[in-house]
Design a protein around this motif. Structure first.
Motif, short mmCIF file in Angstrom:
data_model
loop_
_atom_site.label_atom_id
_atom_site.label_comp_id
_atom_site.label_asym_id
_atom_site.label_seq_id
_atom_site.Cartn_x
_atom_site.Cartn_y
_atom_site.Cartn_z
N LYS A 121 0.83 -1.21 0.00
CA LYS A 121 0.00 0.00 0.00
C LYS A 121 0.86 1.25 0.00
N LEU A 122 0.33 2.28 -0.63
CA LEU A 122 0.93 3.61 -0.56
C LEU A 122 -0.15 4.62 -0.93
N GLU A 123 -0.69 5.26 0.08
CA GLU A 123 -1.72 6.28 -0.15
C GLU A 123 -1.06 7.65 -0.13
N PHE A 124 -1.35 8.45 -1.15
CA PHE A 124 -0.75 9.78 -1.20
C PHE A 124 -1.67 10.73 -1.97
N ARG A 125 -1.53 11.99 -1.67
CA ARG A 125 -2.28 13.02 -2.38
C ARG A 125 -1.48 13.48 -3.60
N GLN A 126 -2.16 13.97 -4.60
CA GLN A 126 -1.48 14.39 -5.82
C GLN A 126 -0.45 15.48 -5.53
N GLN A 127 -0.77 16.36 -4.58
CA GLN A 127 0.15 17.46 -4.27
C GLN A 127 1.43 16.97 -3.56
N ASP A 128 1.40 15.71 -3.08
CA ASP A 128 2.59 15.15 -2.42
C ASP A 128 3.47 14.36 -3.38
N LYS A 129 3.06 14.23 -4.63
CA LYS A 129 3.75 13.36 -5.58
C LYS A 129 5.19 13.80 -5.83
N LYS A 130 5.42 15.09 -6.02
CA LYS A 130 6.77 15.58 -6.31
C LYS A 130 7.73 15.28 -5.16
N GLN A 131 7.26 15.45 -3.93
CA GLN A 131 8.10 15.19 -2.78
C GLN A 131 8.40 13.70 -2.65
N LEU A 132 7.43 12.86 -2.95
CA LEU A 132 7.63 11.41 -2.91
C LEU A 132 8.66 10.98 -3.96
N ILE A 133 8.56 11.55 -5.14
CA ILE A 133 9.51 11.23 -6.21
C ILE A 133 10.92 11.61 -5.80
N LYS A 134 11.05 12.77 -5.20
CA LYS A 134 12.36 13.23 -4.74
C LYS A 134 12.93 12.27 -3.69
N LYS A 135 12.07 11.81 -2.78
CA LYS A 135 12.49 10.90 -1.73
C LYS A 135 12.89 9.54 -2.32
N ILE A 136 12.10 9.04 -3.27
CA ILE A 136 12.39 7.75 -3.91
C ILE A 136 13.73 7.80 -4.64
N ASN A 137 13.93 8.85 -5.42
CA ASN A 137 15.15 8.93 -6.24
C ASN A 137 16.41 9.14 -5.40
N SER A 138 16.27 9.88 -4.32
CA SER A 138 17.41 10.06 -3.41
C SER A 138 17.80 8.71 -2.80
N PHE A 139 16.79 7.92 -2.43
CA PHE A 139 17.05 6.60 -1.87
C PHE A 139 17.69 5.68 -2.90
N VAL A 140 17.17 5.69 -4.13
CA VAL A 140 17.73 4.84 -5.19
C VAL A 140 19.20 5.16 -5.42
N ASN A 141 19.52 6.44 -5.48
CA ASN A 141 20.90 6.84 -5.73
C ASN A 141 21.83 6.40 -4.60
N ASP A 142 21.33 6.44 -3.37
CA ASP A 142 22.12 5.96 -2.24
C ASP A 142 22.22 4.44 -2.24
N ALA A 143 21.11 3.77 -2.58
CA ALA A 143 21.08 2.30 -2.56
C ALA A 143 22.05 1.71 -3.57
N ILE A 144 22.25 2.39 -4.70
CA ILE A 144 23.23 1.93 -5.69
C ILE A 144 24.61 1.83 -5.07
N LYS A 145 24.89 2.74 -4.15
CA LYS A 145 26.20 2.80 -3.48
C LYS A 145 26.24 1.92 -2.23
#
Length: 254
Positions: A121-145
């Motif tokens: 599950k992941l419930e989110f509002r449309q206005q929160d989407k940009k912040q979620l994307i930023k959080k996901i991508n920051s994590f992916v970039n760290d996880a690669i390392k």
């Protein structure tokens, strides 16, 4: 085991001959690439020698190909459970958007990342989407390392492998799938038949129109074929096929 591996490699190579020309020569959205892959799999299963001649823009059939000296207009659609699809595709679209943003920010990192979520599950509002994307991508970039310190609390697990493009996908750990009913099937065919009437009026070069309906995509929004149901039905399409995406089973229903 070696024979199985060789067969998989052979199928992948031969399907590439069907799929890759469209992916390389057309500027396709992610949804269209998935469509090309599914149709490529369908054509490979009915005849590995078939090739897609064109992927025209609306208002035209989704694909054009030739078989037995006939020009075929092929329509493709996925049959999904309307009560579940909104939630599943909302999450999938979030990760698709994150992949596009990641590709812009890290253009040299070609990876495929697969996410599993806590409780699916992941419930989110449309206005929160940009912040979620930023959080996901920051994590992916760290996880690669190898750094998982900033793993978002909604992500249960991530798997990252090298890839030719940037691709993020969402997989569910636990879900049930409903059997496809005759009513759902006829409803999906009826929607596509509305378009078909226009195609007949606009194109005199196409000899036949086929319809491929995809199910069995291993997610909660999908249906699966019921082996106890006779799906034979009438249609103004010349041929209609049901195909299970995962098992690659094809049923000609008209």
């Amino acid at each position: 085991m070696e024979k199985v591996i060789d067969a998989i490699k052979k199928q992948r190579a031969e399907m590439g001959l069907i799929i890759n020309p469209l992916i390389n020569n057309y500027k396709l959205e992610d949804k269209e690439i998935l469509e090309v892959c599914q149709v490529g799999k369908f054509l490979y299963k009915i005849n590995p020698e078939l090739r897609i001649a064109d992927k025209p823009k609306p208002p035209n059939p989704d694909f054009i190909f030739k078989v037995d000296n006939k020009i075929i207009g092929l329509e493709h659609t996925r049959i999904v459970d309307p009560t579940r699809s909104q939630i599943f595709f909302s999450i999938s679209n979030l990760f698709d958007s994150a992949a596009k943003e990641y590709n812009v920010n890290y253009p040299s990192n070609y990876i495929s990342a697969t996410f599993r979520l806590k409780n699916d599950k992941l419930e989110f509002r449309q206005q929160d989407k940009k912040q979620l994307i930023k959080k996901i991508n920051s994590f992916v970039n760290d996880a690669i390392k190898g750094n998982y310190d900033n793993q978002p609390d909604f992500i249960k697990r991530i798997a990252i492998v090298p890839n030719s493009i940037v691709s993020f996908s969402y997989l569910e750990d636990s879900f049930s799938v409903e059997k496809l009913t005759i009513e759902d099937l006829k409803s999906a065919i009826s929607i596509k038949e509305t378009k078909l009437k226009k195609y007949y009026q606009q194109s005199s070069l196409i000899n036949e129109f086929w319809l491929v309906l995809m199910v069995g995509s291993l997610n909660s929004a999908s249906f699966e074929l019921d082996e106890n149901t006779n799906y034979k039905t009438a249609s103004i399409f010349d041929k209609v096929f049901l195909m299970s995406d995962f098992s690659e089973e094809i049923v000609e229903i008209k």
